[in-house]
Design an enzyme around this catalytic site. Structure first.
Site, PDB file in Angstrom:
ATOM      1  CG  ASN A  46      -1.796   1.237   1.274  1.00  0.00           C
ATOM      2  OD1 ASN A  46      -2.519   1.516   0.322  1.00  0.00           O
ATOM      3  ND2 ASN A  46      -1.748   1.980   2.371  1.00  0.00           N
ATOM      4  CD  GLU A  47      -1.279   5.681   0.366  1.00  0.00           C
ATOM      5  OE1 GLU A  47      -0.638   6.118   1.347  1.00  0.00           O
ATOM      6  OE2 GLU A  47      -2.407   6.111   0.051  1.00  0.00           O
ATOM      7  CD  GLU A 100      -6.159   4.128   0.979  1.00  0.00           C
ATOM      8  OE1 GLU A 100      -6.042   5.344   1.288  1.00  0.00           O
ATOM      9  OE2 GLU A 100      -5.401   3.253   1.411  1.00  0.00           O
TER      10      GLU A 100
END
Length: 328
Positions: A47-48, A211
């Site tokens: 994630n990111e 997201e």
């Protein structure tokens, strides 16, 4: 279970050897895959990634990094900590991708992707063009370029725009911001989807908005924010961008890594003073209806904020009138 987010970033040190990452994959990632792959058919390995690297190893704002002044000053150089760590994370993603596809016990063919943070970044003025260009060069495509052959989808985390001004960000007057200071710009999601589609269309990869959300305790911004960003996704689909899904951040007020319980991202409020009671906000019902009907109502768009503001204005007018009557 349709999705399972695994973020092992906290475990990583920038100067580890590849052999040590192999050990990490064997000990942790394979353990998880072996235990739950029969329940999971959609995977996000990291994630990111670039956000984690920047805030941990380049800025030292997140736990685990502890860079010294020289590392901070040289972190963005091609041979230094930022690119080195992203390279190692890309190597690990590739190994994870292969292992999932080789050993998955799911009845469906697993799809493996990444949740990549993106912002619509623009310069505030002419003298900020170089800085904005550098920001995009560092964050927009490098990590995805390094793993694009080992992706079944590209996940994009989008919250809004960032206006570059000198060495930092500018809060531009008369533009809309969330309670946490993020610029609200739905058209940016549309433009980002088109950018990524154009760059990777030769791979025929679909997209997932992994997201998208806004910090808004009052829930006045969230409703139009939600609808406008859904419409931005729809506009991209009309331009032949293949979008498989949209994940709103988030279901209920959560703990943010750096900001604790301060930002209120939830469709459902959490009353921490009252046994963690869940209180659905109006946007919860709006999103529920949009999901069930797969439609948005035109009257819910720009007028939503206007209606709420009008209600507040009426309350204020009524209060003033009452006070006038009391004075008489």
């Amino acid at each position: 279970m349709q999705g399972f987010f695994l973020n092992f970033g906290i475990m990583w040190r920038a100067r580890l050897r590849i052999s040590q990452f192999d050990s990490f994959i064997c000990k942790y990632f394979r353990l998880v895959v072996d235990r739950v792959s029969d329940l999971v058919d959609q995977w996000v390995v990291f994630n990111e990634p670039h956000v984690f690297v920047m805030l941990t190893y380049c800025a030292g704002a997140w736990p685990g990094g502890h860079p010294d002044m020289i590392e901070i000053a040289t972190s963005a150089l091609p041979a230094d900590i930022y690119y080195h760590t992203l390279h190692l994370m890309a190597e690990a993603h590739i190994k994870a991708y292969d292992y999932i596809h080789e050993t998955s016990k799911s009845n469906k063919k697993p799809i493996v992707g990444v949740a990549h943070n993106v912002s619509f970044t623009r310069p505030y003025g002419f003298f900020d063009v170089a800085a904005a260009t550098l920001a995009n060069t560092l964050t927009l495509f490098p990590y995805i370029d390094s793993i694009c052959e080992k992706l079944n989808f590209i996940g994009l985390n989008y919250y809004g725009q960032e206006v570059i001004w000198g060495p930092g960000l500018k809060l531009v007057p008369n533009e809309e911001y969330s309670e946490s200071g993020r610029g609200i710009y739905p058209d940016g999601l549309f433009r980002i989807l088109l950018q990524f589609h154009d760059r990777y269309k030769h791979l025929d990869l679909p997209f997932v908005v992994t997201e998208n959300g806004v910090s808004d305790e009052t829930d006045l911004i969230r409703k139009p924010y939600l609808i406008e960003h859904l419409l931005a996704v729809y506009a991209a689909i009309l331009k032949r961008v293949r979008v498989l899904g949209y994940v709103f951040w988030t279901i209920s007020d959560n703990w943010e890594w750096a900001d604790g319980y301060g930002p209120k991202f939830g469709l459902v409020a959490v009353d921490r003073a009252n046994d963690l009671a869940r209180l659905p906000r109006p946007s919860y019902h709006l999103f529920t209806k949009a999901v069930k009907t797969r439609k948005t109502e035109r009257c819910r768009r720009a007028f939503t904020v206007l209606i709420e503001e009008t209600k507040e204005d009426l309350k204020l007018i009524q209060m003033v009138e009452r006070r006038k009557q009391e004075d008489r």
